[in-house]
Design a protein around this motif. Structure first.
Motif, PDB file in Angstrom:
ATOM      1  N   GLN A 123       0.801  -1.220  -0.054  1.00  0.00           N
ATOM      2  CA  GLN A 123      -0.002  -0.104   0.101  1.00  0.00           C
ATOM      3  C   GLN A 123       0.916   1.391  -0.045  1.00  0.00           C
ATOM      4  N   ASP A 124       2.168   1.070   0.259  1.00  0.00           N
ATOM      5  CA  ASP A 124       3.005   2.213   0.570  1.00  0.00           C
ATOM      6  C   ASP A 124       3.841   2.397  -0.780  1.00  0.00           C
ATOM      7  N   VAL A 125       4.445   1.335  -1.257  1.00  0.00           N
ATOM      8  CA  VAL A 125       5.363   1.636  -2.449  1.00  0.00           C
ATOM      9  C   VAL A 125       5.356   0.479  -3.492  1.00  0.00           C
ATOM     10  N   THR A 126       5.949   0.803  -4.621  1.00  0.00           N
ATOM     11  CA  THR A 126       5.986  -0.178  -5.780  1.00  0.00           C
ATOM     12  C   THR A 126       7.484  -0.004  -6.096  1.00  0.00           C
ATOM     13  N   VAL A 127       8.142  -1.265  -6.184  1.00  0.00           N
ATOM     14  CA  VAL A 127       9.621  -1.067  -6.559  1.00  0.00           C
ATOM     15  C   VAL A 127       9.689  -1.985  -7.971  1.00  0.00           C
ATOM     16  N   TYR A 128      10.550  -1.442  -8.720  1.00  0.00           N
ATOM     17  CA  TYR A 128      10.835  -2.042 -10.028  1.00  0.00           C
ATOM     18  C   TYR A 128      12.308  -2.302 -10.113  1.00  0.00           C
ATOM     19  N   GLN A 129      12.460  -3.293 -10.717  1.00  0.00           N
ATOM     20  CA  GLN A 129      14.358  -3.879 -10.832  1.00  0.00           C
ATOM     21  C   GLN A 129      14.432  -3.532 -12.385  1.00  0.00           C
ATOM     22  N   PHE A 130      15.722  -2.804 -12.521  1.00  0.00           N
ATOM     23  CA  PHE A 130      16.138  -2.823 -13.876  1.00  0.00           C
ATOM     24  C   PHE A 130      17.109  -3.854 -14.012  1.00  0.00           C
ATOM     25  N   VAL A 131      17.268  -4.708 -14.894  1.00  0.00           N
ATOM     26  CA  VAL A 131      18.167  -5.804 -14.883  1.00  0.00           C
ATOM     27  C   VAL A 131      19.078  -5.471 -16.114  1.00  0.00           C
ATOM     28  N   ARG A 132      20.317  -5.023 -15.859  1.00  0.00           N
ATOM     29  CA  ARG A 132      21.304  -5.077 -17.267  1.00  0.00           C
ATOM     30  C   ARG A 132      21.807  -6.376 -17.544  1.00  0.00           C
ATOM     31  N   VAL A 133      21.241  -6.999 -18.184  1.00  0.00           N
ATOM     32  CA  VAL A 133      21.365  -8.676 -18.328  1.00  0.00           C
ATOM     33  C   VAL A 133      22.587  -8.970 -18.765  1.00  0.00           C
ATOM     34  N   GLY A 134      23.120  -8.090 -19.888  1.00  0.00           N
ATOM     35  CA  GLY A 134      24.741  -8.360 -20.443  1.00  0.00           C
ATOM     36  C   GLY A 134      25.625  -7.943 -19.270  1.00  0.00           C
ATOM     37  N   LYS A 135      25.568  -7.327 -18.295  1.00  0.00           N
ATOM     38  CA  LYS A 135      26.405  -6.876 -17.261  1.00  0.00           C
ATOM     39  C   LYS A 135      26.406  -7.454 -15.855  1.00  0.00           C
ATOM     40  N   GLY A 136      25.038  -7.838 -15.681  1.00  0.00           N
ATOM     41  CA  GLY A 136      24.848  -8.566 -14.288  1.00  0.00           C
ATOM     42  C   GLY A 136      24.685  -7.214 -13.272  1.00  0.00           C
ATOM     43  N   CYS A 137      24.357  -5.971 -13.822  1.00  0.00           N
ATOM     44  CA  CYS A 137      24.084  -4.982 -12.907  1.00  0.00           C
ATOM     45  C   CYS A 137      22.638  -4.664 -12.625  1.00  0.00           C
TER      46      CYS A 137
END
Length: 377
Positions: A116-130
């Motif tokens: 109810q407070d937050v939404t979190v998105y992950q950005f996966v840089r697949v070619g670097k593992g970042c």
């Protein structure tokens, strides 16, 4: 009929769905062995392009008859030519659009948490593992450890109806150029970093902002001198539920302590971090790291890279239940592994906050991630 190009995004989706793909990589052997596109059900054949100049007959029998074939090279040109030759030989194949450079730069966006407070998105840089993150609360966003592709964060924030007002970096990164200052300058957002990292541009020191609050978010800075790449790495504890662990804790291990050439000193700091600060955090807290080592091993059943702290403790039991002597011995073993390419120059750029042209940044970053190398299971 012209051969088809396959995008980095399409390949990422195949990897995430664990689909089959046969990759004919026409780079030289050393480059292939150092860094390649990885997927649980991907198969590989590495034949340097110069061996195929006279045609593809020598490899026809090595190619599958009933699997999708993708030809890969560094920049695209060679793979397109080989794919054309395969097509002329009656073998259907695609080529990687933009080559391995495009693979290095693709960001895959995944929703990892929502309440109810937050939404979190992950950005996966697949070619670097970042890994980088966007924390959204009531139309306001905070970015954690952004890469240099600032337009991607800006566009995605608009897509989810949020305005980026806060940006944090957990440390001065060694394997990629941070987009923190670029994004802050472009949007007029607040940018936070540890003063002890030695950056020479203007920012808000995390030493003076141990808590960052906005809307329904309360971010606590776990400011400890931890190994990884720097003397001032931090983790961010959000709403007592989520630990953005930077390069301190990974799903499969802990940060490497050797990039500053102070292995023993920083290994001791890491021990204190694990056995004082981290030991006080509950098992059900979700850990979201700054890097990963193996997509197939570290992506969980919910489709993102992360795990509860309890699961990480079990997975790395030797490290979380060791004496200080055992811990230091284990951590120091990781110091023999290969360091990230160009890490000293990348750190220097991140410290100055002055960025070179995009082609130079691309060249510096090319290659695998070597920050999440300490698998301590």
């Amino acid at each position: 009929m012209a051969v088809k190009a396959m995008t980095a995004k399409e390949i990422t989706e195949k990897a995430l769905k664990k689909e089959n793909l046969f990759i004919l990589d026409v780079r030289n052997e050393a480059d292939f062995n150092d860094w390649k596109i990885e997927g649980e059900n991907f198969e590989y054949l590495n034949v340097p392009y110069f061996e195929l100049i006279d045609g593809v007959d020598p490899i026809k029998e090595k190619l599958p008859k009933n699997k999708e074939i993708l030809v890969v090279c560094a920049k695209e040109g060679s793979s397109k030519m080989v794919a054309d030759m395969l097509d002329e030989a009656g073998i259907s194949a695609s080529y990687l659009e933009g080559g391995m450079k495009s693979w290095s730069e693709h960001l895959e966006k995944i929703k990892v948490y929502e309440d109810q407070d937050v939404t979190v998105y992950q950005f996966v840089r697949v070619g670097k593992g970042c890994l980088s993150y966007m924390i959204v609360s009531d139309g306001e966003a905070l970015i954690v450890d952004p890469s240099r592709f600032v337009e991607e964060y800006e566009a995605f924030a608009k897509e989810v109806g949020a305005e980026i007002k806060h940006i944090v970096d957990s440390h001065l990164h060694a394997d990629h150029i941070s987009g923190g200052r670029m994004l802050a300058d472009k949007l007029g957002a607040d940018y936070y970093l540890m003063k002890s990292e030695g950056a020479t541009f203007d920012f808000l020191p995390l030493e003076d902002h141990e808590k960052i609050t906005f809307k329904n978010v309360m971010l606590e800075v776990l400011a400890v001198k931890t190994p990884g790449h720097t003397p001032g790495s931090v983790s961010f504890f959000v709403n007592n539920k989520l630990l953005f662990s930077g390069d301190t804790i990974f799903v499969s291990g802990l940060g490497r302590p050797d990039l500053g050439n102070k292995v023993k000193e920083w290994a001791k700091d890491l021990y204190k971090t694990v056995y004082s600060k981290v030991s006080q955090i509950a098992d059900d807290v979700i850990v979201l790291p700054g890097h990963y080592g193996n997509l197939d091993e570290e992506m969980n059943e919910f489709g993102y890279i992360g795990a509860t702290l309890g699961d990480i403790r079990k997975r790395n039991e030797k490290m979380f239940n060791a004496t200080e002597e055992q811990f230091l011995e284990q951590v120091e073993k990781s110091a023999s592994s290969v360091k990230p390419p160009n890490f000293e120059e990348i750190v220097a750029i991140n410290r100055r906050g002055k960025f070179v042209d995009p082609e130079k940044m691309q060249e510096l970053e090319i290659g695998p991630n070597r920050c999440a190398v300490h698998h301590a299971g």
